[in-house]
Design a protein around this motif. Structure first.
Motif, PDB file in Angstrom:
ATOM      1  N   GLY A   7       0.795  -1.221   0.000  1.00  0.00           N
ATOM      2  CA  GLY A   7       0.000   0.000   0.000  1.00  0.00           C
ATOM      3  C   GLY A   7       0.827   1.270   0.000  1.00  0.00           C
ATOM      4  O   GLY A   7       0.314   2.355   0.270  1.00  0.00           O
ATOM      5  N   SER A   8       2.142   1.128  -0.267  1.00  0.00           N
ATOM      6  CA  SER A   8       3.075   2.253  -0.404  1.00  0.00           C
ATOM      7  C   SER A   8       3.349   2.991   0.895  1.00  0.00           C
ATOM      8  O   SER A   8       3.710   4.174   0.874  1.00  0.00           O
ATOM      9  CB  SER A   8       2.602   3.238  -1.490  1.00  0.00           C
ATOM     10  N   ILE A   9       3.204   2.323   2.004  1.00  0.00           N
ATOM     11  CA  ILE A   9       3.642   2.894   3.283  1.00  0.00           C
ATOM     12  C   ILE A   9       5.126   2.604   3.441  1.00  0.00           C
ATOM     13  O   ILE A   9       5.561   1.467   3.254  1.00  0.00           O
ATOM     14  CB  ILE A   9       2.836   2.310   4.451  1.00  0.00           C
ATOM     15  N   THR A  10       5.880   3.618   3.783  1.00  0.00           N
ATOM     16  CA  THR A  10       7.335   3.481   3.835  1.00  0.00           C
ATOM     17  C   THR A  10       7.869   3.563   5.271  1.00  0.00           C
ATOM     18  O   THR A  10       7.281   4.221   6.132  1.00  0.00           O
ATOM     19  CB  THR A  10       8.019   4.568   2.993  1.00  0.00           C
ATOM     20  N   THR A  11       8.979   2.880   5.484  1.00  0.00           N
ATOM     21  CA  THR A  11       9.716   2.992   6.735  1.00  0.00           C
ATOM     22  C   THR A  11      11.200   3.073   6.405  1.00  0.00           C
ATOM     23  O   THR A  11      11.642   2.573   5.357  1.00  0.00           O
ATOM     24  CB  THR A  11       9.488   1.793   7.675  1.00  0.00           C
ATOM     25  N   TYR A  12      11.953   3.721   7.300  1.00  0.00           N
ATOM     26  CA  TYR A  12      13.382   3.933   7.059  1.00  0.00           C
ATOM     27  C   TYR A  12      14.192   3.692   8.329  1.00  0.00           C
ATOM     28  O   TYR A  12      13.722   3.955   9.451  1.00  0.00           O
ATOM     29  CB  TYR A  12      13.645   5.376   6.606  1.00  0.00           C
ATOM     30  N   ALA A  13      15.409   3.229   8.138  1.00  0.00           N
ATOM     31  CA  ALA A  13      16.356   3.207   9.243  1.00  0.00           C
ATOM     32  C   ALA A  13      16.685   4.644   9.628  1.00  0.00           C
ATOM     33  O   ALA A  13      16.722   5.535   8.777  1.00  0.00           O
ATOM     34  CB  ALA A  13      17.625   2.473   8.830  1.00  0.00           C
ATOM     35  N   ASP A  14      16.933   4.863  10.910  1.00  0.00           N
ATOM     36  CA  ASP A  14      17.235   6.215  11.370  1.00  0.00           C
ATOM     37  C   ASP A  14      18.445   6.800  10.642  1.00  0.00           C
ATOM     38  O   ASP A  14      18.502   8.003  10.384  1.00  0.00           O
ATOM     39  CB  ASP A  14      17.500   6.210  12.874  1.00  0.00           C
ATOM     40  N   SER A  15      19.384   5.942  10.289  1.00  0.00           N
ATOM     41  CA  SER A  15      20.624   6.414   9.686  1.00  0.00           C
ATOM     42  C   SER A  15      20.446   6.979   8.282  1.00  0.00           C
ATOM     43  O   SER A  15      21.324   7.672   7.774  1.00  0.00           O
ATOM     44  CB  SER A  15      21.652   5.279   9.649  1.00  0.00           C
ATOM     45  N   VAL A  16      19.310   6.699   7.648  1.00  0.00           N
ATOM     46  CA  VAL A  16      19.105   7.166   6.272  1.00  0.00           C
ATOM     47  C   VAL A  16      17.906   8.103   6.138  1.00  0.00           C
ATOM     48  O   VAL A  16      17.662   8.627   5.045  1.00  0.00           O
ATOM     49  CB  VAL A  16      18.954   5.980   5.288  1.00  0.00           C
ATOM     50  N   LYS A  17      17.170   8.313   7.209  1.00  0.00           N
ATOM     51  CA  LYS A  17      15.996   9.188   7.139  1.00  0.00           C
ATOM     52  C   LYS A  17      16.397  10.582   6.654  1.00  0.00           C
ATOM     53  O   LYS A  17      17.388  11.149   7.120  1.00  0.00           O
ATOM     54  CB  LYS A  17      15.327   9.286   8.511  1.00  0.00           C
TER      55      LYS A  17
END
Length: 115
Positions: A53-63
Motif C-alpha cells: 500500500g506504499s507505506i514506507t519505513t526507514y532506518a534512522d541512519s538514512v531518514k
C-alpha cells in the motif's frame, strides 16, 4: 523468482545514486518490498521498506537522505540515495516480503562512497 538489482557504483561523499530492483516470478503489487545493506565486516541491516500500500519505513541512519518508492506496473522498487556518506558503503540487497508466502532476496549491488 528473480530479483535483479541495478545502479550500484562508486560515488563521492555528498553525491547521489539511484538503485533499481526488478522483480519477476511474483505478483509484485501484492508484496511488500525492501532494501537492506551489508557494510564490509558487518551484519546485514534494514535500510527501507515499502508496503504493497506504499507505506514506507526507514532506518534512522538514512531518514531524510534516502527515498524508497515502487512502480507496480514495472515490478520495480527504487532507492534514491542522496547526500551519501562513506558509512553508506555496502552491498545493497532488495527483498520481496517477508510474508507467509513470499521471502526472496536479490544478489546485491555494491555501493562505494569515497571520502
Amino acid at each position: 523468482v528473480q530479483l535483479q538489482a541495478y545502479g550500484g557504483g562508486l560515488v563521492q561523499a555528498g553525491g547521489s545514486l539511484r538503485l533499481s530492483c526488478v522483480a519477476s516470478g511474483i505478483i509484485f503489487s501484492f508484496n511488500d518490498m525492501g532494501w537492506y545493506r551489508q557494510p564490509p565486516g558487518k551484519q546485514r541491516e534494514l535500510v527501507a521498506t515499502v508496503t504493497s500500500g506504499s507505506i514506507t519505513t526507514y532506518a534512522d541512519s538514512v531518514k531524510g537522505r534516502f527515498t524508497i518508492s515502487r512502480d507496480d506496473a514495472k515490478s520495480t522498487v527504487y532507492l534514491q540515495m542522496n547526500s551519501l556518506k562513506p558509512e553508506d558503503t555496502a552491498v545493497y540487497y532488495c527483498r520481496a516480503g517477508p510474508s507467509t508466502w513470499v521471502d526472496y532476496w536479490g544478489k546485491g549491488t555494491l555501493v562505494t562512497v569515497s571520502s
